[in-house]
Design an enzyme around this catalytic site. Structure first.
Site, short mmCIF file in Angstrom:
data_model
loop_
_atom_site.label_atom_id
_atom_site.label_comp_id
_atom_site.label_asym_id
_atom_site.label_seq_id
_atom_site.Cartn_x
_atom_site.Cartn_y
_atom_site.Cartn_z
N PRO A 115 0.79 -1.22 0.00
CG PRO A 115 -0.85 -1.52 1.63
CD PRO A 115 0.38 -2.15 1.06
CG ASN A 116 -0.45 4.29 1.11
OD1 ASN A 116 -1.39 4.76 0.47
ND2 ASN A 116 -0.59 3.80 2.33
NE ARG B 239 3.65 6.86 1.83
CZ ARG B 239 3.90 5.63 2.26
NH1 ARG B 239 4.47 4.74 1.45
NH2 ARG B 239 3.59 5.29 3.48
CE1 TYR C 201 8.69 5.51 3.58
CE2 TYR C 201 7.01 7.20 3.33
CZ TYR C 201 7.51 6.11 4.00
OH TYR C 201 6.85 5.60 5.09
CG ASN D 57 8.41 -1.46 1.07
OD1 ASN D 57 7.72 -1.56 2.10
ND2 ASN D 57 9.03 -0.34 0.74
CB ALA E 217 1.13 0.76 6.69
CG HIS F 4 4.32 -1.49 10.71
ND1 HIS F 4 5.64 -1.86 10.88
CD2 HIS F 4 4.34 -0.50 9.77
CE1 HIS F 4 6.41 -1.11 10.10
NE2 HIS F 4 5.64 -0.29 9.41
CG ASP G 241 -1.04 -16.94 8.95
OD1 ASP G 241 -0.10 -17.13 9.74
OD2 ASP G 241 -2.23 -16.86 9.31
CD GLU H 228 10.23 -6.88 7.09
OE1 GLU H 228 10.49 -7.98 7.66
OE2 GLU H 228 9.75 -5.89 7.69
CG HIS I 295 10.71 -1.78 5.70
ND1 HIS I 295 9.36 -1.70 5.42
CD2 HIS I 295 10.89 -2.93 6.38
CE1 HIS I 295 8.75 -2.76 5.94
NE2 HIS I 295 9.66 -3.52 6.52
CB ILE I 296 12.20 3.26 1.29
CG1 ILE I 296 11.74 2.47 0.07
CG2 ILE I 296 12.91 4.55 0.89
CD1 ILE I 296 10.56 3.08 -0.68
CB SER I 297 12.03 5.03 6.01
OG SER I 297 10.99 4.15 6.44
NE ARG J 21 9.20 6.73 9.30
CZ ARG J 21 8.38 6.49 8.27
NH1 ARG J 21 8.70 5.54 7.39
NH2 ARG J 21 7.26 7.18 8.13
NE ARG K 250 6.03 5.00 10.40
CZ ARG K 250 5.03 5.07 9.53
NH1 ARG K 250 4.81 4.09 8.68
NH2 ARG K 250 4.25 6.13 9.49
C1 DQA Z 1 7.90 1.56 4.51
C2 DQA Z 1 7.83 1.81 6.02
C3 DQA Z 1 6.41 1.59 6.52
O1 DQA Z 1 6.35 1.84 7.92
C4 DQA Z 1 5.45 2.54 5.83
O2 DQA Z 1 4.13 2.31 6.26
C5 DQA Z 1 5.56 2.46 4.34
C6 DQA Z 1 6.90 2.40 3.75
C7 DQA Z 1 9.31 1.89 3.95
O3 DQA Z 1 9.58 1.48 2.83
O4 DQA Z 1 10.11 2.56 4.61
O5 DQA Z 1 4.58 2.51 3.63
O6 DQA Z 1 7.66 0.19 4.26
#
Ligand code: DQA
Length: 158
Positions: free
Chosen positions: A10-11, A18, A23, A79, A82, A85, A92, A104, A106-108, A113, A117
């Site tokens: 998502p997102n 964004r 990011y 990735n 959210a 979390h 599963d 897994e 994550h960009i950040s 944070r 998270r």
């Molecule tokens: C994220 C970190 C997540 O906490 C956040 O909800 C994202 C991006 C990252 O790539 O840093 O959507 O996965």
């Protein structure tokens, strides 16, 4: 050529506009283009998929579980946004398609944070975790997949 899946939740379709302080300015099509180019360089066919829907991500993991069993896929760079979390269903799904390796990514640096998270439902079932390298993390995760699951002996040579 075996496949590597770059899977975004998502997102992440909003990358580039964004929260750029968090990011960066690189868009998702840019990320997908450089992952595809990197795949060509290291000998993998890269498929990219993004969805804002948990079920669509789960279906894609199931598909790659089948491809991995058939010897047609190396693994997944994921990735989950959210959903990392919150989603026991993703944990599963990853367990359900073992031994498909899922890295897994994550960009950040999620650990620097908000405390919500710091919890990941994906980490306990991930083959590896890449956090806080910006969008370069996707490339680091692709290389990690290859080093861990293809060239593991070579990584220990001087
Ligand atoms: C994220 C970190 C997540 O906490 C956040 O909800 C994202 C991006 C990252 O790539 O840093 O959507 O996965």
């Amino acid at each position: 050529m075996k496949k590597i899946l770059i899977l975004n939740g998502p997102n992440l379709n909003l990358l580039g506009t964004r929260e750029p302080a968090q990011y960066g300015h690189t868009t998702l099509p840019d990320v997908e283009a450089f992952c595809t180019a990197h795949g060509e360089q290291i000998g993998y066919d890269v498929e990219c998929f993004q969805s804002n829907w948990e079920g669509a991500l789960i279906d894609k993991l199931h598909e790659y579980g089948r491809l991995h069993k058939a010897g047609e896929a190396l693994g997944v760079v994921f990735n989950p946004g959210a959903l990392t979390h919150t989603s026991i269903a993703l944990q599963d799904a990853i367990k359900g398609v073992e031994p498909l390796p899922v890295i897994e990514c994550h960009i950040s640096n999620v650990h620097a944070r908000e405390t919500f998270r710091h919890q990941s439902w994906v980490s306990p079932v991930a083959a590896g975790i890449v956090v806080g390298f910006g969008v370069d993390g996707y490339l680091i995760a692709m290389d990690g997949l290859v080093r861990k699951f293809v060239n593991s002996a070579a990584t220990h040579k001087p």
